[in-house]
Enzyme design. Sequence first.
Site, PDB file in Angstrom:
ATOM      1  N   LYS A 196       0.140   4.270  -0.312  1.00 41.19           N
ATOM      2  CA  LYS A 196      -0.508   5.437   0.318  1.00 41.19           C
ATOM      3  C   LYS A 196      -0.277   6.711  -0.530  1.00 41.19           C
ATOM      4  CE  LYS A 196       0.148   3.245   4.771  1.00 41.19           C
ATOM      5  NZ  LYS A 196       0.091   3.372   6.213  1.00 41.19           N
ATOM      6  N   ASN A 206       0.871  -1.173   0.000  1.00 39.55           N
ATOM      7  CA  ASN A 206       0.000   0.000   0.000  1.00 39.55           C
ATOM      8  C   ASN A 206       0.908   1.223   0.000  1.00 39.55           C
ATOM      9  OD1 ASN A 206      -1.798   2.056   0.498  1.00 39.55           O
ATOM     10  ND2 ASN A 206      -2.266   1.451   2.606  1.00 39.55           N
ATOM     11  N   SER A 262       3.405  -2.646  10.345  1.00 41.52           N
ATOM     12  CA  SER A 262       4.861  -2.584  10.555  1.00 41.52           C
ATOM     13  C   SER A 262       5.580  -3.877  10.172  1.00 41.52           C
ATOM     14  CB  SER A 262       5.169  -2.185  12.005  1.00 41.52           C
ATOM     15  OG  SER A 262       4.659  -0.893  12.272  1.00 41.52           O
ATOM     16  N   HIS A 317      -9.370   0.814   4.879  1.00 43.72           N
ATOM     17  CA  HIS A 317      -8.077   1.001   5.553  1.00 43.72           C
ATOM     18  C   HIS A 317      -8.299   1.888   6.786  1.00 43.72           C
ATOM     19  CE1 HIS A 317      -3.993   2.297   6.393  1.00 43.72           C
ATOM     20  NE2 HIS A 317      -3.608   1.198   5.753  1.00 43.72           N
ATOM     21  N   GLU A 351      -5.344  -5.646  10.358  1.00 40.62           N
ATOM     22  CA  GLU A 351      -4.340  -4.633  10.661  1.00 40.62           C
ATOM     23  C   GLU A 351      -4.674  -3.949  11.980  1.00 40.62           C
ATOM     24  OE1 GLU A 351      -2.325  -3.135   6.903  1.00 40.62           O
ATOM     25  OE2 GLU A 351      -4.209  -2.076   6.971  1.00 40.62           O
ATOM     26  N   GLY A 405       2.259   1.710  10.786  1.00 43.69           N
ATOM     27  CA  GLY A 405       3.172   2.841  10.660  1.00 43.69           C
ATOM     28  C   GLY A 405       3.847   3.242  11.956  1.00 43.69           C
ATOM     29  N   GLU A 439      -6.768   4.283   7.931  1.00 47.62           N
ATOM     30  CA  GLU A 439      -6.614   5.728   7.696  1.00 47.62           C
ATOM     31  C   GLU A 439      -7.895   6.308   7.081  1.00 47.62           C
ATOM     32  OE1 GLU A 439      -2.891   5.401   5.613  1.00 47.62           O
ATOM     33  OE2 GLU A 439      -2.001   4.722   7.486  1.00 47.62           O
TER      34      GLU A 439
END
Length: 256
Positions: free
Chosen positions: A16, A14, A217, A100, A173, A179, A102
């Site tokens: 991003k 991904n 991560s 996702h 996730e 991240g 985010e």
Amino acid sequence: MTAQTGKKNIIAGNWKMNLGLKASEALALTLRGLSDNLKKSEIWIAPSAIALAATTQALKGSAIRVGSQNVCAQKAGAFTGEVSVAMLQEIAVSFALVGHSERRSLYAESIDQCVARAFGAIEQGLDVVFCVGESLSERESGSTFEVVSAQLKPLLEALKNNGSVRSLVIAYEPVWAIGTGKVATTEQIAETHRDIHQLLSQYTTPETVVPILYGGSVTADNFASIIALEHVSGALVGGASLLYEKFAPLLEISEL
Ligand code: PEP
């Protein structure tokens, strides 16, 4: 289209809001060389919307699959800023990430919206990598599976009557691991993947494999112990997917 192209590990990047058109094209071309030799793994990448067309063009004829980082549930119309399935298919995009963390946290996409996006995309012929995961406080209060189940179950219910669960890939996730450099322990990953697998088994026949990827991560330092776990069929990778030197070792590990 079916997400299951055999039982290969899916190593998905991904990208991003990183890498513009030229940089995406360049990284895609480097990965192309790598993909020819893979026996146990598939590469899936999700570049920025602006780089999708150039990337699919660069990868034409290769086994690497290109996906969008989101997709609209509706077919066309007054949806400013959105991209439709037909637009993606016109440029050979074959899957989309949906839900996702985010998108859920920074852009307030609700469970219902994520389910609608995923359902609409699958109905119109895309595969979907549907992201689920708990926050740190939810993990600490012991409600991880409750949260994951609340995100996933409505989609499984929606898909159950038309057999299209085959177009689904799940990415588990933990939000606190994305991240941050904090990876979930192998026990936490194994437990949640087993719980997701059990939930999926209520909606699938034993022959239907819905891959469950881990994300959060992932690097070459931790991936070997993660991919060795039961019910882990690959990884959704953010940071380590942006550089060939960090992504290629994940494929080497997956090939072992
Ligand atoms: C992600 O964005 O889905 C992700 C897992 O990111 P990272 O690998 O950087 O944690």
